[in-house]
Scaffold this motif. Sequence first.
Motif, PDB file in Angstrom:
ATOM      1  N   TYR A 186      46.432  45.327  36.802  1.00 29.50           N
ATOM      2  CA  TYR A 186      45.383  45.078  35.821  1.00 29.50           C
ATOM      3  C   TYR A 186      45.027  46.338  35.031  1.00 29.50           C
ATOM      4  O   TYR A 186      44.720  46.258  33.839  1.00 29.50           O
ATOM      5  CB  TYR A 186      44.155  44.482  36.492  1.00 29.50           C
ATOM      6  CG  TYR A 186      43.583  43.282  35.771  1.00 29.50           C
ATOM      7  CD1 TYR A 186      44.107  42.817  34.569  1.00 29.50           C
ATOM      8  CD2 TYR A 186      42.493  42.605  36.294  1.00 29.50           C
ATOM      9  CE1 TYR A 186      43.571  41.720  33.916  1.00 29.50           C
ATOM     10  CE2 TYR A 186      41.946  41.506  35.641  1.00 29.50           C
ATOM     11  CZ  TYR A 186      42.492  41.072  34.459  1.00 29.50           C
ATOM     12  OH  TYR A 186      41.952  39.983  33.802  1.00 29.50           O
ATOM     13  N   ASP A 245      37.393  41.559  35.626  1.00 25.79           N
ATOM     14  CA  ASP A 245      38.042  40.407  35.008  1.00 25.79           C
ATOM     15  C   ASP A 245      37.126  39.776  33.952  1.00 25.79           C
ATOM     16  O   ASP A 245      37.571  39.463  32.843  1.00 25.79           O
ATOM     17  CB  ASP A 245      38.400  39.385  36.088  1.00 25.79           C
ATOM     18  CG  ASP A 245      39.269  38.270  35.562  1.00 25.79           C
ATOM     19  OD1 ASP A 245      40.339  38.553  34.999  1.00 25.79           O
ATOM     20  OD2 ASP A 245      38.876  37.090  35.706  1.00 25.79           O
ATOM     21  N   SER A 262      48.689  40.682  33.257  1.00 21.99           N
ATOM     22  CA  SER A 262      47.402  40.011  33.448  1.00 21.99           C
ATOM     23  C   SER A 262      47.569  38.702  34.211  1.00 21.99           C
ATOM     24  O   SER A 262      46.727  38.349  35.043  1.00 21.99           O
ATOM     25  CB  SER A 262      46.722  39.733  32.104  1.00 21.99           C
ATOM     26  OG  SER A 262      46.357  40.932  31.478  1.00 21.99           O
ATOM     27  N   LEU A 274      44.179  38.042  42.135  1.00 20.30           N
ATOM     28  CA  LEU A 274      42.727  38.031  42.280  1.00 20.30           C
ATOM     29  C   LEU A 274      42.240  36.765  42.980  1.00 20.30           C
ATOM     30  O   LEU A 274      41.361  36.822  43.828  1.00 20.30           O
ATOM     31  CB  LEU A 274      42.058  38.161  40.905  1.00 20.30           C
ATOM     32  CG  LEU A 274      40.534  38.080  40.874  1.00 20.30           C
ATOM     33  CD1 LEU A 274      39.905  39.195  41.705  1.00 20.30           C
ATOM     34  CD2 LEU A 274      40.043  38.138  39.434  1.00 20.30           C
ATOM     35  N   GLN A 296      36.864  41.399  30.368  1.00 20.01           N
ATOM     36  CA  GLN A 296      37.966  41.275  29.419  1.00 20.01           C
ATOM     37  C   GLN A 296      38.073  39.917  28.737  1.00 20.01           C
ATOM     38  O   GLN A 296      38.447  39.845  27.563  1.00 20.01           O
ATOM     39  CB  GLN A 296      39.278  41.557  30.149  1.00 20.01           C
ATOM     40  CG  GLN A 296      39.310  42.928  30.787  1.00 20.01           C
ATOM     41  CD  GLN A 296      40.505  43.095  31.675  1.00 20.01           C
ATOM     42  OE1 GLN A 296      41.625  42.930  31.209  1.00 20.01           O
ATOM     43  NE2 GLN A 296      40.279  43.399  32.932  1.00 20.01           N
ATOM     44  N   SER A 312      48.036  39.555  37.752  1.00 12.37           N
ATOM     45  CA  SER A 312      46.741  39.987  38.287  1.00 12.37           C
ATOM     46  C   SER A 312      45.835  38.807  38.595  1.00 12.37           C
ATOM     47  O   SER A 312      45.153  38.790  39.619  1.00 12.37           O
ATOM     48  CB  SER A 312      46.051  40.928  37.294  1.00 12.37           C
ATOM     49  OG  SER A 312      46.841  42.065  37.061  1.00 12.37           O
ATOM     50  N   THR A 313      45.816  37.825  37.724  1.00  9.87           N
ATOM     51  CA  THR A 313      44.987  36.642  37.945  1.00  9.87           C
ATOM     52  C   THR A 313      45.396  35.923  39.221  1.00  9.87           C
ATOM     53  O   THR A 313      44.551  35.531  40.032  1.00  9.87           O
ATOM     54  CB  THR A 313      45.078  35.690  36.738  1.00  9.87           C
ATOM     55  OG1 THR A 313      44.562  36.369  35.587  1.00  9.87           O
ATOM     56  CG2 THR A 313      44.296  34.416  36.969  1.00  9.87           C
ATOM     57  N   TYR A 341      47.058  44.336  42.657  1.00  8.20           N
ATOM     58  CA  TYR A 341      46.205  43.729  41.636  1.00  8.20           C
ATOM     59  C   TYR A 341      45.586  44.817  40.759  1.00  8.20           C
ATOM     60  O   TYR A 341      45.617  44.725  39.526  1.00  8.20           O
ATOM     61  CB  TYR A 341      45.101  42.881  42.299  1.00  8.20           C
ATOM     62  CG  TYR A 341      43.902  42.659  41.412  1.00  8.20           C
ATOM     63  CD1 TYR A 341      43.907  41.674  40.441  1.00  8.20           C
ATOM     64  CD2 TYR A 341      42.765  43.454  41.535  1.00  8.20           C
ATOM     65  CE1 TYR A 341      42.810  41.476  39.607  1.00  8.20           C
ATOM     66  CE2 TYR A 341      41.664  43.263  40.714  1.00  8.20           C
ATOM     67  CZ  TYR A 341      41.694  42.280  39.753  1.00  8.20           C
ATOM     68  OH  TYR A 341      40.613  42.102  38.928  1.00  8.20           O
TER      69      TYR A 341
END
Length: 178
Positions: A72, A13, A94, A101, A16, A97-98, A68
């Motif tokens: 991602y 993470d 994304s 996470l 990026q 995914s956040t 996730y």
Amino acid sequence: NYIIVFLLAMFSDWLQGPYVYELYVSYGFNQVEIAELFVCGFASSMIVGTFIGGLADTLGRKLMCVTYCVCYVLACFTKLVPSYWVLMLGRFLSGISTSLLFSVFESWMVCEHFKQGFDGASLGDTFAYATFGNGLVAVLAGLVANTAAGSFGFVAPFVVAIAPLTLVGVIIMLSWSE
């Protein structure tokens, strides 16, 4: 096991973050289009984040951690295509995914902690190690991302992020219980 997986996930993470805007500028998008892309990512995280905990309870935390990784990785691949709508899909993924996470990894760890019969008081130690390690991987990711972007362009940190994301998924599938 959790700390290694969590730190690899955070590393990917952190790789990026600093280069999203620069990548969009390099693709020739204007400020309005870039803002729309960012809003899509934040909005998808906000929307998905409201029900991700319940979904993890229903479908399983391990599965959601693997989800996730898949989301991602797909989001990273979208960065290779300088198309507004492909990048919009990437921002949507994304955002999902956040949300994953920052919820399901810790949820899995807490559940597994008690399942293994560990004392609840030691959870703080695990979180402290994870937080300290997160600071270290943030710095390391910044150095790696900067080197990759300087050598191969602004898309490189996203390509590099695919490797730790894949490793995270493999470790979870092979060693985590549900």
